[in-house]
Structure formats: structure tokens, C-alpha cells
Design a protein around this motif. Structure first.
Motif, PDB file in Angstrom:
ATOM      1  N   GLU A  45     -81.403 -40.871   1.230  1.00 31.98           N
ATOM      2  CA  GLU A  45     -80.467 -40.996   0.114  1.00 31.98           C
ATOM      3  C   GLU A  45     -79.098 -41.477   0.558  1.00 31.98           C
ATOM      4  OE1 GLU A  45     -81.577 -40.775  -2.908  1.00 31.98           O
ATOM      5  OE2 GLU A  45     -83.535 -40.254  -2.071  1.00 31.98           O
ATOM      6  N   GLU A  46     -78.857 -41.519   1.855  1.00 32.81           N
ATOM      7  CA  GLU A  46     -77.571 -42.006   2.343  1.00 32.81           C
ATOM      8  C   GLU A  46     -77.349 -43.465   1.939  1.00 32.81           C
ATOM      9  OE1 GLU A  46     -75.105 -42.388   6.572  1.00 32.81           O
ATOM     10  OE2 GLU A  46     -77.093 -41.458   6.533  1.00 32.81           O
ATOM     11  N   ARG A  47     -78.409 -44.237   1.887  1.00 37.14           N
ATOM     12  CA  ARG A  47     -78.289 -45.638   1.462  1.00 37.14           C
ATOM     13  C   ARG A  47     -77.873 -45.730  -0.003  1.00 37.14           C
ATOM     14  NH1 ARG A  47     -83.418 -48.678   4.417  1.00 37.14           N
ATOM     15  NH2 ARG A  47     -82.856 -48.083   6.541  1.00 37.14           N
ATOM     16  N   VAL A  48     -78.414 -44.838  -0.829  1.00 36.04           N
ATOM     17  CA  VAL A  48     -78.015 -44.791  -2.235  1.00 36.04           C
ATOM     18  C   VAL A  48     -76.540 -44.414  -2.340  1.00 36.04           C
ATOM     19  CG1 VAL A  48     -78.433 -43.670  -4.465  1.00 36.04           C
ATOM     20  CG2 VAL A  48     -80.364 -44.194  -2.943  1.00 36.04           C
ATOM     21  N   LEU A  49     -76.123 -43.469  -1.508  1.00 38.72           N
ATOM     22  CA  LEU A  49     -74.716 -43.066  -1.486  1.00 38.72           C
ATOM     23  C   LEU A  49     -73.815 -44.245  -1.149  1.00 38.72           C
ATOM     24  CD1 LEU A  49     -72.467 -40.871  -1.435  1.00 38.72           C
ATOM     25  CD2 LEU A  49     -73.004 -40.562   0.992  1.00 38.72           C
ATOM     26  N   HIS A  50     -74.192 -45.023  -0.144  1.00 38.35           N
ATOM     27  CA  HIS A  50     -73.380 -46.177   0.241  1.00 38.35           C
ATOM     28  C   HIS A  50     -73.298 -47.197  -0.886  1.00 38.35           C
ATOM     29  CE1 HIS A  50     -74.058 -45.377   4.820  1.00 38.35           C
ATOM     30  NE2 HIS A  50     -73.228 -44.526   4.261  1.00 38.35           N
ATOM     31  N   SER A  52     -73.561 -46.539  -4.081  1.00 36.56           N
ATOM     32  CA  SER A  52     -72.721 -45.957  -5.127  1.00 36.56           C
ATOM     33  C   SER A  52     -71.246 -46.069  -4.766  1.00 36.56           C
ATOM     34  CB  SER A  52     -73.089 -44.483  -5.341  1.00 36.56           C
ATOM     35  OG  SER A  52     -74.443 -44.356  -5.716  1.00 36.56           O
ATOM     36  N   ILE A  53     -70.925 -45.856  -3.494  1.00 43.36           N
ATOM     37  CA  ILE A  53     -69.536 -45.971  -3.049  1.00 43.36           C
ATOM     38  C   ILE A  53     -69.057 -47.413  -3.186  1.00 43.36           C
ATOM     39  CG2 ILE A  53     -68.078 -45.911  -0.990  1.00 43.36           C
ATOM     40  CD1 ILE A  53     -69.499 -43.332  -0.208  1.00 43.36           C
ATOM     41  N   ALA A  54     -69.910 -48.390  -2.850  1.00 44.70           N
ATOM     42  CA  ALA A  54     -69.538 -49.796  -2.981  1.00 44.70           C
ATOM     43  C   ALA A  54     -69.250 -50.151  -4.445  1.00 44.70           C
ATOM     44  CB  ALA A  54     -70.646 -50.693  -2.423  1.00 44.70           C
ATOM     45  N   VAL A  55     -70.105 -49.660  -5.347  1.00 48.99           N
ATOM     46  CA  VAL A  55     -69.875 -49.906  -6.776  1.00 48.99           C
ATOM     47  C   VAL A  55     -68.586 -49.225  -7.223  1.00 48.99           C
ATOM     48  CG1 VAL A  55     -70.751 -49.442  -9.096  1.00 48.99           C
ATOM     49  CG2 VAL A  55     -72.309 -50.235  -7.310  1.00 48.99           C
ATOM     50  N   ILE A  90     -64.295 -44.439   1.772  1.00 47.62           N
ATOM     51  CA  ILE A  90     -64.812 -44.938   3.053  1.00 47.62           C
ATOM     52  C   ILE A  90     -64.868 -43.808   4.082  1.00 47.62           C
ATOM     53  CG2 ILE A  90     -64.293 -46.449   5.005  1.00 47.62           C
ATOM     54  CD1 ILE A  90     -63.237 -48.494   2.975  1.00 47.62           C
ATOM     55  N   LEU A  91     -63.837 -42.970   4.108  1.00 49.70           N
ATOM     56  CA  LEU A  91     -63.830 -41.841   5.036  1.00 49.70           C
ATOM     57  C   LEU A  91     -64.945 -40.856   4.717  1.00 49.70           C
ATOM     58  CD1 LEU A  91     -60.004 -41.130   5.415  1.00 49.70           C
ATOM     59  CD2 LEU A  91     -61.549 -42.134   7.110  1.00 49.70           C
ATOM     60  N   PHE A  92     -65.238 -40.664   3.431  1.00 46.58           N
ATOM     61  CA  PHE A  92     -66.336 -39.776   3.041  1.00 46.58           C
ATOM     62  C   PHE A  92     -67.674 -40.329   3.540  1.00 46.58           C
ATOM     63  CE2 PHE A  92     -69.637 -38.720  -0.158  1.00 46.58           C
ATOM     64  CZ  PHE A  92     -69.731 -37.364   0.116  1.00 46.58           C
ATOM     65  N   ALA A  93     -67.898 -41.642   3.331  1.00 47.10           N
ATOM     66  CA  ALA A  93     -69.143 -42.262   3.812  1.00 47.10           C
ATOM     67  C   ALA A  93     -69.245 -42.170   5.325  1.00 47.10           C
ATOM     68  CB  ALA A  93     -69.191 -43.724   3.362  1.00 47.10           C
ATOM     69  N   LEU A  94     -68.116 -42.345   6.015  1.00 51.17           N
ATOM     70  CA  LEU A  94     -68.112 -42.256   7.477  1.00 51.17           C
ATOM     71  C   LEU A  94     -68.416 -40.835   7.935  1.00 51.17           C
ATOM     72  CD1 LEU A  94     -67.605 -43.723  10.143  1.00 51.17           C
ATOM     73  CD2 LEU A  94     -65.173 -43.136   9.913  1.00 51.17           C
ATOM     74  N   ALA A  95     -67.868 -39.840   7.232  1.00 49.87           N
ATOM     75  CA  ALA A  95     -68.122 -38.448   7.595  1.00 49.87           C
ATOM     76  C   ALA A  95     -69.604 -38.108   7.448  1.00 49.87           C
ATOM     77  CB  ALA A  95     -67.276 -37.520   6.721  1.00 49.87           C
TER      78      ALA A  95
END
Length: 201
Positions: A45-50, A52-55, A90-95
Motif C-alpha cells: 500500500e506504500e505505492r498507493v500512498l505515494h 495519493s501524496i502526488a495527487v 514529502i517528509l511523511f512519505a520519506l518517513a
């Protein structure tokens, strides 16, 4: 199924499985996660998160163009708000990615003639080396189900009651995560479990 957890202190130069396995224990298979140990190797699901963050970032940067002229938020303030919001996302995705690499990057898996072992090889703040072990006794009645975790499957080698309920209705799965040859590992577990049952019987 009997599950034990413990921490073992290791010498810095110790070979991991030589320092962990009992003298009369025979190793049958050992490996590490085949994917997810590097920062860019997003799993599940990390890919889905990324995505969603991009959108979300795209939507954030569209907002300044929709603000009415002469509003309470000026163009400069709107750009700063968008920049800070983007940085936080971006920091959230990196964490999330760092947490995943820390978990999978330290993971080692083994099947022996009597147990399945999930080991996390860690170094403490005092620079001592420790192995956090979760050991599942082999059972010929356990099915060792395979979970469809992208991009590679994960093999469930045991279960225990969770301190905090999970999707498994209060039961925490113990997994060999992101294993490319999951079916092969499952066959090894079945064979080792049958052999262990015959020895005990």
C-alpha cells in the motif's frame, strides 16, 4: 503453535546463524527480504500512498490559481503555504520509506529442522550488536499460508495474540516478508514440519 521472543547479544564479528542456532539444530533454508530493503523499493500500500501524496501536491499547487484577486491570502503567502504543505507531505512519505527500510533491512529469515526464525539484527546506541528473535516451533497442522504482498509474496510462519488488535482480529501474523520464492519456502516448511512430527511421534 509455540512462539518465543527473545534478544540475544552477539559479538560484533559473529556470523549470525552460527551465533543463534543451537548446536544440534540443522539449518534448512535462510534468506532475507528480496525487496523493500532499499529506500526506493516501495511495497504494498506504500505505492498507493505515494500516488495519493502526488495527487495531493498537485491539488495544493492548483489552489493559488483559484484564489480570487484581492483576497485575504496574497499570492506570496499562498505560495509559502503550498511549499510548506508540500514539504510536510514529502517528509511523511520519506518517513514511511525509512521505517520500511529499517524494518526489512535488518530482517533475516531461517527454517531449521525444528523451528522457523525471524531475526532482526540491530546495533544499539552503545554500538553493541543484538539479535531480536521471534521463533515459531514447526507444526504439521499449520498451513503456512502465503499472503499476496506486492511485489513479492510473504509466508506466514506463525501467529500470536497481538497487544493491539490488527486486521487479523487480534492475532498478529509472523511473516517471512517479501520472499521471491514463497512457494519453495512453503514446501520446505511443510517437509520440515512433517519430519519434526515423525521424530516426536
Amino acid at each position: 503453535m509455540q512462539v518465543t521472543r527473545f534478544i540475544r547479544k552477539l559479538r560484533s564479528d559473529a556470523i549470525l546463524w552460527d551465533a543463534i542456532l543451537d548446536p544440534d539444530e540443522t539449518p534448512l533454508w535462510s534468506s532475507r527480504p528480496d525487496y523493500g530493503r532499499r529506500l526506493h523499493q516501495a511495497i504494498g500500500e506504500e505505492r498507493v500512498l505515494h500516488g495519493s501524496i502526488a495527487v495531493g501536491i498537485a491539488v495544493i499547487w492548483a489552489v493559488p490559481y483559484l484564489l480570487p484577486e484581492g483576497g485575504t491570502v496574497g499570492p506570496t503567502a499562498a505560495i509559502w503555504i503550498c511549499a510548506v504543505s508540500t514539504l510536510l507531505l514529502i517528509l511523511f512519505a520519506l518517513a514511511v520509506a525509512v521505517g520500511r527500510t529499517d524494518h526489512l533491512g535488518r530482517a533475516h529469515y531461517a527454517v531449521t529442522d525444528c523451528r522457523a526464525i525471524v531475526c532482526h539484527d540491530v546495533k544499539t546506541l552503545a554500538l553493541t550488536r543484538r539479535a531480536r528473535l521471534t521463533c515459531c516451533a514447526l507444526s504439521h497442522t499449520f498451513t503456512y499460508p502465503i499472503s499476496d504482498t506486492r511485489p513479492h509474496a510473504s509466508v506466514r510462519v506463525g501467529s500470536e495474540f497481538a497487544r493491539h488488535p490488527t486486521l487479523y482480529a487480534g492475532v498478529e501474523p509472523i511473516l517471512f516478508e517479501q520472499v521471491a520464492g514463497a512457494e519453495h519456502v512453503r514446501r520446505i516448511l511443510f517437509a520440515a514440519s512433517e519430519a519434526s512430527a515423525h521424530r516426536e511421534g
